[in-house]
Design an enzyme around this catalytic site. Structure first.
Site, short mmCIF file in Angstrom:
data_model
loop_
_atom_site.label_atom_id
_atom_site.label_comp_id
_atom_site.label_asym_id
_atom_site.label_seq_id
_atom_site.Cartn_x
_atom_site.Cartn_y
_atom_site.Cartn_z
N TYR A 52 0.67 -1.02 0.04
CA TYR A 52 0.12 0.09 -0.14
C TYR A 52 1.02 1.38 -0.10
CZ TYR A 52 -3.35 3.71 1.60
OH TYR A 52 -4.02 4.77 1.61
N HIS A 82 0.22 16.67 -0.54
CA HIS A 82 0.37 17.03 0.86
C HIS A 82 0.88 18.49 1.40
CE1 HIS A 82 -0.89 12.81 1.49
NE2 HIS A 82 -1.13 13.06 2.47
#
Length: 100
Positions: A52, A82
């Protein structure tokens, strides 16, 4: 100069770093751990195992495999996503604390 190990930072020392201009260095052992983590990620990227966020998408796209040639772009785009914020930027002292 204060050596950061990842295990020994106190509130008093943090205060000295943030407000007393205490210089810091990163312990050699800590840097080796960072390098070992990087090697582990590189091994995942070279392999065929899905992990992941390294070679898959994120969230609802976690089941989407990312081609090896696009993994670097995936990580760059994650940082970019981000890095965009909303509101007033953090003060210099808060940014410094986050980096320490």
């Amino acid at each position: 100069m204060m050596e950061l190990t990842g295990n020994n930072l106190t509130i008093v020392q943090m205060n000295d770093i943030l407000f007393g201009n205490q210089r810091i260095s990163v312990a050699k052992d800590s840097l080796e751990k960072v390098k070992a983590s990087r090697r582990a990620v590189d091994k995942i990227v070279r392999g065929n195992k899905s992990v992941y966020g390294i070679n898959t998408g994120f969230g609802k796209f976690s089941n989407v495999a990312i081609a090896k040639e696009n993994v670097e772009e995936l990580q760059l785009n994650l940082i970019r996503s981000h890095a965009c914020g909303v509101g007033t930027p953090f003060s210099r002292v808060v940014a410094k604390a986050m980096m320490v």
